[in-house]
Design an enzyme around this catalytic site. Sequence first.
Site, mmCIF file in Angstrom:
data_model
loop_
_atom_site.group_PDB
_atom_site.id
_atom_site.type_symbol
_atom_site.label_atom_id
_atom_site.label_comp_id
_atom_site.label_asym_id
_atom_site.label_seq_id
_atom_site.Cartn_x
_atom_site.Cartn_y
_atom_site.Cartn_z
ATOM 1 C CB THR A 184 46.326 39.200 40.714
ATOM 2 O OG1 THR A 184 45.695 40.004 39.719
ATOM 3 C CG2 THR A 184 46.989 40.103 41.738
ATOM 4 N N GLY A 209 36.758 37.361 31.877
ATOM 5 C CA GLY A 209 37.361 37.609 30.557
ATOM 6 C C GLY A 209 37.133 39.052 30.140
ATOM 7 C CE LYS A 210 36.135 42.287 35.218
ATOM 8 N NZ LYS A 210 36.163 40.938 35.806
ATOM 9 N N GLY A 211 39.112 41.555 30.304
ATOM 10 C CA GLY A 211 40.254 42.155 29.610
ATOM 11 C C GLY A 211 40.089 42.086 28.105
ATOM 12 C CD GLN A 213 38.275 43.572 41.932
ATOM 13 O OE1 GLN A 213 37.739 44.654 42.039
ATOM 14 N NE2 GLN A 213 39.562 43.450 41.731
ATOM 15 C CE LYS A 244 39.256 31.465 29.933
ATOM 16 N NZ LYS A 244 39.919 31.057 31.164
ATOM 17 C CG ASP A 254 37.435 28.367 23.679
ATOM 18 O OD1 ASP A 254 36.835 29.379 24.107
ATOM 19 O OD2 ASP A 254 38.606 28.087 23.982
ATOM 20 C CB THR A 297 44.794 39.830 45.900
ATOM 21 O OG1 THR A 297 44.425 41.147 46.340
ATOM 22 C CG2 THR A 297 43.707 39.277 44.998
ATOM 23 N N PRO A 326 44.903 28.559 41.798
ATOM 24 C CG PRO A 326 44.858 26.352 42.512
ATOM 25 C CD PRO A 326 45.551 27.648 42.728
ATOM 26 C CG ASP A 345 39.313 35.783 37.823
ATOM 27 O OD1 ASP A 345 40.064 36.760 37.669
ATOM 28 O OD2 ASP A 345 39.218 35.142 38.883
ATOM 29 N N GLY A 373 43.315 41.560 37.542
ATOM 30 C CA GLY A 373 44.275 41.108 36.539
ATOM 31 C C GLY A 373 43.539 40.944 35.228
ATOM 32 C CG HIS A 374 41.252 43.552 33.662
ATOM 33 N ND1 HIS A 374 40.675 44.787 33.726
ATOM 34 C CD2 HIS A 374 40.596 42.791 34.566
ATOM 35 C CE1 HIS A 374 39.716 44.771 34.643
ATOM 36 N NE2 HIS A 374 39.656 43.576 35.168
ATOM 37 C CB THR A 426 36.783 42.899 46.327
ATOM 38 O OG1 THR A 426 37.974 43.681 46.497
ATOM 39 C CG2 THR A 426 35.791 43.622 45.441
HETATM 40 P P1 IMP Z 1 40.769 41.496 47.854
HETATM 41 O O1 IMP Z 1 40.100 42.253 46.766
HETATM 42 O O2 IMP Z 1 42.241 41.287 47.612
HETATM 43 O O3 IMP Z 1 40.473 42.061 49.199
HETATM 44 O O4 IMP Z 1 40.151 39.999 47.876
HETATM 45 C C1 IMP Z 1 38.797 39.746 48.239
HETATM 46 C C2 IMP Z 1 38.207 38.629 47.406
HETATM 47 O O5 IMP Z 1 38.051 39.063 46.069
HETATM 48 C C3 IMP Z 1 39.064 37.366 47.353
HETATM 49 O O6 IMP Z 1 38.208 36.250 47.269
HETATM 50 C C4 IMP Z 1 39.807 37.518 46.032
HETATM 51 O O7 IMP Z 1 40.218 36.278 45.504
HETATM 52 C C5 IMP Z 1 38.735 38.170 45.184
HETATM 53 N N1 IMP Z 1 39.267 38.978 44.084
HETATM 54 C C6 IMP Z 1 39.833 40.200 44.161
HETATM 55 N N2 IMP Z 1 40.186 40.632 42.944
HETATM 56 C C7 IMP Z 1 39.808 39.686 42.080
HETATM 57 C C8 IMP Z 1 39.858 39.578 40.645
HETATM 58 O O8 IMP Z 1 40.327 40.461 39.934
HETATM 59 N N3 IMP Z 1 39.352 38.427 40.125
HETATM 60 C C9 IMP Z 1 38.807 37.448 40.891
HETATM 61 N N4 IMP Z 1 38.727 37.507 42.207
HETATM 62 C C10 IMP Z 1 39.224 38.624 42.807
#
Ligand code: IMP
Length: 424
Positions: free
Chosen positions: A300, A14-16, A224, A331, A333, A129, A304, A12, A39-40, A239
């Site tokens: 995704t 801000g790669k997107g 990630q 970010k 700002d 997720t 929060p 998260d 989620g980008h 992950t």
């Molecule tokens: P999983 O990838 O769904 O198995 O989740 C494993 C961990 O990685 C959890 O803490 C998720 O919240 C985190 N995670 C997975 N994908 C993302 C992402 O795109 N952004 C931030 N955290 C992620």
Amino acid sequence: MNRILIGAQWGDEGKGKVIDLLARKSDIVVRYQGGNNAGHTVKFNDRKFVLHLIPSGILHPGKVCVIGNGAVIDPEALFEEVAILEKEGIKIRGRLFVSDQAHLIFPYHKVMDRLKEESSQKGKAIGTTKKGIGPCYADKMARVGIRVGDLKSLDYFKDRLAYVLAERNVFLKKIYNAPPLSFKKVFDHFKKYRAKLLDYAINTPKYLFDATKAGKDILFEGAQGTLLDVDHGTYPFVTSSNATVGGAITGSGISPTFIDRVIGVIKAYTTRVGEGPFPSQFPPKLMKFIQTKGEEFGSTTGRPRRCGWFDAVIARHAARINGLDEMAVMKLDVLSGLPELKIATSYKVNGEITQDYPNAIFEFSKAKPVYETMKGWAEDITKARKWEDLPVNARRYLKRLETLTGTPLKIISVGSQRHQTIFL
Ligand code: IMP
């Protein structure tokens, strides 16, 4: 030029937005790990796109996008995304290729992910997720995964699925007392997507090799972040793929000799979603303020995100593991208006000061950040377009991040829109 883009924190970052900016100068954009857990977000012309699996380069007409062998694919999620993009008038056919070696996410992966999380004792859940990512990668490593290319032979696919599902159903019953999944339903579900999926499937390592030889520019889009990497992150709160630079190599089949630059993306503060230790986490009031101001809710899952001060210890770890050539700070700002800003420059672990990220989770969870405090700035910086437009304290803060990470800053983002960017 072939470039790899990496998240330098817990995802998260801000790669997107950065991928979207760099995609202009690339011919091909490749996703190489993870799945629709990512989620980008890309915003332009008052439109917002959230891409989970398809590389963000798809928003640029004429660019080719590749989902590499290291990614895991849930066909339902993939074609949902294709449909959303096509509805927006974005052409996908002939522009998206999927590796025939990529592993497929099956319904039993999602069920197992959910049941494991829900049945975990306090402190043991990962906060996943629930998209089936971990169980799918576990099957890949246990050599019982099923790949996109396996669909080419329906007989082979059927035989493989029958073998794996029988075992999974025993597991579901014995461990979770959960009902079995019907072979017919799972098989028919995949048969429905078979032709569509195979239409996109190619030998992606060969495609990328030929493209490089032909002088095409490739951007490797990491998902990630470094601290979520299964080897170099805060294991077990990670992950299940390699979100660091090595993942781009194994997950796409490109040779490291073909890589020219590695770019890190980092937020001007730190966030984390899901479970696991977070040394520089804000106290509740400040957390709420930054969460709201920075719209820190998972793209995704909507959860929060926890927020905290910039942590230079993990940032240095990311710079080292990935060999970052340059960095994009996002970010900035969001920090406007805070009278002072803290940076964690080292940790105190078991009474000792360390500059280095401790690999063991039981040490990392005890790490107390040692902070350095800097003056903040009150000005709105969302209209800054060059270095000189930034208040002097913002420049000082950025210079400090550069020194602490040992990585030159090349991009500073001062808002979510494409044009709210300073290139150095
Ligand atoms: P999983 O990838 O769904 O198995 O989740 C494993 C961990 O990685 C959890 O803490 C998720 O919240 C985190 N995670 C997975 N994908 C993302 C992402 O795109 N952004 C931030 N955290 C992620």
